[in-house]
Design a protein around this motif. Structure first.
Motif: not given
Length: 810
Positions: A163-167
Motif C-alpha cells: 500500500k505504501s508503494l502507491q503512496t
C-alpha cells in the motif's frame, strides 16, 4: 535513620569479570543487513552546554501536543489548531524527533494520529524526514501523501506493505533521496484467496509479491537505497526508469548480472554492493563506472560462504579505472594472493599515508590518499603504510572506532563485533578517544534497541567506558545519555547477560544523585529483576545493591512512591526465599538493609513491613542465623524506624518481641550497633508510658534496668555504621519525664555522634533546634544527673564547633 554504609562495588568484582568477559559465550551470533557512507544517527560530542532553544521547544511540544499545537477531536484524534502554520524546518524536526522519542524513550506515549497533523501542506510543510522500525505504518505515509518530500528515509520499517508503494508515487515529482533499507514487506500485498466465508476465517489473506512497481516518474531521484530488499523483485526493471542516479545501495541483494548499472556510468558517484556475491563480470561492470567516488564491495565474513576472492589485479583495475575514487570498502574480503610489499620495505620509515609508500602494492598507483578505506576483518588493516586518512579495521582504537562509525546504522552484525573489540581496548588497555567511543556506543544501542548482540556488547563496553578512571572526562549530559540507553536495554531485553551488564554499568554512577532524573523507571526495572522467580543469583545481588543505594539519602516522597511500587513486598519475598534455602548471603543482608533505608521516616512503608509479616521473618532470621552480625544490625535498624511511628508501636508490644529486643541489648554484634538499635526500639516503646505496657512479662522495670546497663557499657567514642538525615525522632525523646532511660539513650546518641563526627552532626543538631531542648533537659528535675552532664557536653561540643567555623571575613 538509615543505613548507607555499603559500597555498591565491594562485593561485585567477580561479577565484573564473569559477566562482562562475555565474548566467548554471548557475543558472536550474527545475522545480517548493510552500511552507509553517512548516517543519520546523531553523533554530537559531549558537553554540558544547554540544548538549543529549537530542540527544547520541539521536545516540549511533542510531550505536550494537546497543550501546545493541537487539540483532541472526539477525545481521540489529534488536530492542529487552525491558527498554526509551521515551515518545513520545524515540521521536519517535529517528525524526526518524534521517531527518536518513540524509539528511545519508554515513557513517551506515541499518538496513533500523529502523522495526520501533517496532512495539509497549507499549514504544515515536510521536506526531509527519517522514519525507522515500527513507528511508521501504511496509514502514516498515506496521511502525508500531499507533502512535497525531497528526502524520505525508511529504515527497517517492516510494517509497511505494498500500500505504501502507491503512496510513494505521490512523492515521485519531488523526491531526490529515498531509502527503503530493510523494509522487508514493502513489496508484498495481502490478497484474499476468495471462496466461502469459512475459508476466509481459516486463511483470511495471503502475501503476494508485487512485481509491476517501478520508479517511473521519479525524475528527480538521485540517491536510492534498496538494501535488504525482498527477494524476487526484478531490480533492473525497477530501476530502469531512473535517468541519472548519483548514489545506489544494493546491500544484501544477490544479482548475477549487474550490466544495467552502466546506464548510469556518467552519473553514479556512490555504489554500495555490501554482501553481494561478486564475480569477474561484476568487477568488469564496476570498472566502467568511471565517475565513482565511493565504492563499497565489503561483506560480512561470517554470514555465508563467498566464492569470490579479491586479487591484486582487481585492486589495480579499480585504481586504474576509477580515477575519482576517494572512498573504498573491501572489509571482510579474503585476498587470494599476496598484494603487499616485502616485509623489510614495509617496516622502513615512519607511518605514511602517501600512496607512493603504500604497503598495499596496487594502491601505490593512487593519485592521492583515499578519504576512507574499509579494511575491517582483513589482514591488510594491520599493515604499516595505508594510503587513507581514515581506515576501518581491527588493528587499533582509531580503526575500531572508524568501523563502528561507518557501519552502525545498517550493519549491526559488523558493529557488534567492532564494539566487542572496543570492549577489549577499554578493558585491557586505555581508551584514548573516550568521548567519541561513548557517543558511538550510545548511538549503536539507540539504533539497535532490539538487537541482542549489540545490546550485549554495547552494555559491556559501557561498563568499562564509564568507570571511575574516565569519570572526569564525562559531562552530566553524556552520563545521562548512558543511563537512558542502559535502561532501554534493561527494558527491551530480559536476557540475563544484558540485564547483568546494565546493572553493573549503573553501579558506576553516583547513586541516587545521577539516577534521580529516571528514579521511578530505574526502580521499576530493578524490582522486576528481583522477582524471586528469577534464579540468577549474581544479578539479584547487584540489583539489591542498587535498590539499597537508590532508597538511601532520598526524600520521603521518593521512598513512599517506591514503596507503592511493591518495594517492601519484593524485599520480603527475597528474604522468605533465602530462609527457605537456609542461606544468609549478600542478597539476604542487603534486602534487610534496603528495608531499613526505605522505612526511614516513612510510616506507610513501616506499616507495609508489619502487614506483610515482616516481624515473623525477623524472628525466623534471628533464629536461623544467630551469628550473622550485619544481618542483626540491619534488622534492628529497620525496627528502630518502625518503633518511631507511634501508631505502629502497639504491634511491637508483645511478650515475644519485647523479650527479643531485651536480650539483644546485651549483644556485642557489630560493635555497639545491634545493642544500640535494640535500645532505640525500646526507648520509643518506653516513651509511650507505663499505661501502654500491655504485657506481664517481661516487666517494664526489668527492661528499663537492662537498658541502663547496656547504655553504660557502650564506648562513647564508638565509630558508627549508621547515617542520620534528621535528628527529629531522637529529639522528641528529650523534653519528657515519662521515660528517663529513653531521654538518656537519646542524649547518649547525640553525644556520640557530635563527638565522633562533629563536621556532619553539629550543624545538623543546631539546625534542627537541638540546643534549646538539651538546655531544657539540664533544667528538668526528672532527668538523671548523668543525662544532664552528657547534655552539657553535647552543648559544649556544638558551641565550640560553631565558634571554630564562624566566618570572620569582612
Amino acid at each position: 535513620m538509615n543505613s548507607c554504609s555499603h559500597s555498591l562495588k565491594e562485593h561485585n568484582e567477580d561479577d565484573h569479570e564473569k559477566s562482562i568477559a562475555l565474548r566467548e559465550q554471548n557475543i558472536i551470533k550474527l545475522e545480517f543487513p548493510a552500511p552507509p557512507a553517512h548516517h543519520h544517527c546523531s553523533l554530537k560530542m559531549a558537553s554540558d552546554s544547554p540544548e538549543s532553544l529549537m530542540t527544547l521547544c520541539t521536545d516540549y511540544c511533542l510531550r505536550n501536543l494537546e497543550g501546545t499545537l493541537c487539540y483532541l477531536l472526539d477525545n481521540e484524534t489529534l488536530r492542529l489548531h487552525p491558527d498554526v502554520f509551521l515551515p518545513s524546518e520545524i515540521c521536519d524536526k517535529l517528525v524526526n524527533e518524534y521517531v527518536e522519542l518513540v524509539n528511545a524513550d519508554s515513557i513517551f506515549e506515541p499518538h496513533e494520529s500523529f502523522f495526520t497533523l501533517f496532512s495539509d501542506p497549507r499549514s504544515t510543510r515536510l521536506a526531509r524526514i527519517h522514519l525507522r522500525e515500527d513507528v511508521v505504518q501504511d496509514q502514516d505515509l498515506e496521511a502525508i501523501r500531499k507533502q512535497d518530500l525531497v528526502e524520505l528515509s525508511l529504515i527497517n520499517c517492516e510494517k509497511l506493505t505494498a500500500k505504501s508503494l502507491q503512496t510513494l508515487l505521490s512523492f515521485s515529482h519531488t523526491l531526490v533521496s529515498l531509502s527503503l533499507f530493510g523494509c522487508s514487506n514493502l513489496f508484498y500485498e495481502e490478497e484474499n484467496p476468495g471462496g466461502c466465508e469459512d475459508d476466509c476465517l481459516v486463511n483470511p489473506t495471503r502475501q503476494v509479491l508485487v512485481k509491476d512497481f517501478t520508479f517511473e516518474g521519479f525524475s528527480r531521484l538521485r540517491f536510492l537505497n534498496l538494501g535488504r530488499m525482498t527477494e524476487g523483485v526484478n531490480v533492473e526493471t525497477l530501476l530502469r526508469p531512473l535517468a541519472s542516479l548519483t548514489a545506489l545501495d544494493l546491500s544484501g541483494i544477490q544479482l548475477n548480472d549487474v550490466a544495467f548499472l552502466t546506464q548510469w556510468k556518467d552519473s553514479l558517484v556512490s555504489l554500495v554492493l555490501y554482501n553481494m556475491d561478486l564475480s569477474e563480470e561484476h568487477i568488469q561492470v564496476i570498472s566502467q563506472l568511471r565517475k565513482l567516488r565511493h565504492l563499497d564491495i565489503s561483506r560480512d565474513r561470517l554470514s555465508s560462504y563467498y566464492k569470490f576472492k579479491l586479487t591484486r589485479r582487481v585492486l589495480s583495475l579499480f585504481v586504474d579505472n576509477l580515477v575519482n575514487l576517494s572512498s573504498l570498502d573491501i572489509s571482510g574480503h579474503t585476498m587470494l594472493e599476496n598484494c603487499t610489499i616485502s616485509s623489510i620495505e614495509e617496516k622502513v620509515g615512519q607511518t605514511s599515508i602517501e600512496p607512493s609508500k603504500s604497503s598495499i602494492a596496487p594502491f601505490r598507483d593512487l593519485k592521492r590518499p583515499l578519504q576512507f578505506l574499509g579494511l575491517f576483518e582483513t589482514s591488510l588493516c594491520r599493515l604499516t603504510h595505508i594510503p587513507a586518512y581514515k581506515v576501518s579495521g581491527d588493528k587499533n582504537e582509531e580503526q575500531v572506532l572508524n568501523a563502528i562509525e561507518a557501519y552502525t546504522e545498517h550493519r549491526p552484525e559488523i558493529t557488534s563485533r567492532a564494539i566487542n573489540l572496543l570492549f577489549d581496548i577499554a578493558r585491557i588497555e586505555r581508551c584514548n578517544q573516550l568521548l567519541r567511543a561513548l557517543q558511538l556506543v550510545i548511538t549503536a544501542l539507540k539504533c539497535h534497541k532490539y538487537d541482542k548482540n549489540i545490546q550485549v556488547t554495547g552494555s559491556a563496553a559501557l561498563f568499562y567506558l564509564t568507570n571511575s578512571e574516565y569519570r572526569m572526562e564525562q559531562s552530566v549530559k553524556l552520563r545521562r545519555q548512558v543511563i537512558q540507553v542502559v535502561l532501554n536495554g534493561m527494558e527491551s531485553y530480559q536476557e540475563v547477560t544484558v540485564q547483568r551488564n546494565c546493572c553493573l554499568t549503573l553501579c558506576n554512577f553516583s547513586i541516587p544523585e545521577e539516577l534521580e532524573f529516571q528514579y521511578r523507571r530505574v526502580n521499576e526495572l530493578l524490582l522486576n529483576i528481583l522477582n524471586p522467580t528469577r534464579q540468577d543469583e549474581s544479578i539479584q545481588r547487584i540489583a539489591v545493591h542498587l535498590c539499597n543505594a537508590l532508597v538511601c539519602q532520598v526524600d520521603n516522597d521518593h521512598k513512599e512512591a517506591v514503596g507503592k511500587m511493591g518495594f517492601v513486598m519484593t524485599m520480603l519475598k527475597l528474604i522468605q526465599k533465602k530462609l527457605v534455602d537456609k542461606t544468609c548471603d549478600q542478597v539476604m543482608e542487603f534486602s534487610w538493609s534496603a528495608l531499613w533505608n526505605i522505612t526511614d521516616e516513612t510510616p506507610d512503608n513501616c506499616e507495609m513491613f508489619l502487614n506483610y509479616s515482616g516481624m515473623k521473618l525477623f524472628l525466623e532470621c534471628l533464629k536461623e542465623f544467630p551469628e550473622k552480625q550485619e544481618l542483626h544490625r540491619n534488622m534492628l535498624g529497620l525496627l528502630g524506624n518502625v518503633a518511631e511511628v507511634k501508631e505502629l508501636r502497639p504491634q511491637l508490644m508483645t511478650s515475644q518481641f519485647i523479650s527479643v529486643f531485651s536480650n539483644l541489648l546485651e549483644s556485642k554484634a557489630d560493635g555497639i550497633e545491634v545493642s544500640y538499635n535494640a535500645c532505640g526500639v525500646l526507648s520509643h516503646i518506653m516513651f509511650d508510658g507505663p499505661e501502654a505496657w500491655g504485657i506481664c512479662e517481661p516487666r517494664r522495670e526489668e527492661v528499663v534496668d537492662r537498658m541502663w546497663a547496656a547504655i553504660q557499657s557502650w564506648d562513647i567514642n564508638s565509630r558508627r555504621n549508621i547515617n542520620y538525615r534528621s535528628f527529629e525522632p531522637i529529639l522528641r525523646l528529650l523534653p519528657q519525664g515519662i521515660s528517663p532511660v529513653s531521654q538518656h539513650w537519646a542524649t547518649w546518641a547525640l553525644y556520640n555522634l557530635v563527638s565522633v563526627y562533629p563536621d556532619k552532626y553539629c550543624p545538623l543538631l543546631i539546625k534542627e533546634g537541638g540546643m534549646p531542648l538539651l538546655k531544657e533537659v539540664i533544667k528538668m528535675a526528672s532527668a538523671r544527673q548523668e543525662t544532664k552532664e552528657m547534655a552539657r557536653k553535647v552543648i559544649e561540643h556544638c558551641s565550640n564547633f560553631k565558634e571554630e567555623n564562624m566566618d570572620t571575613s569582612r
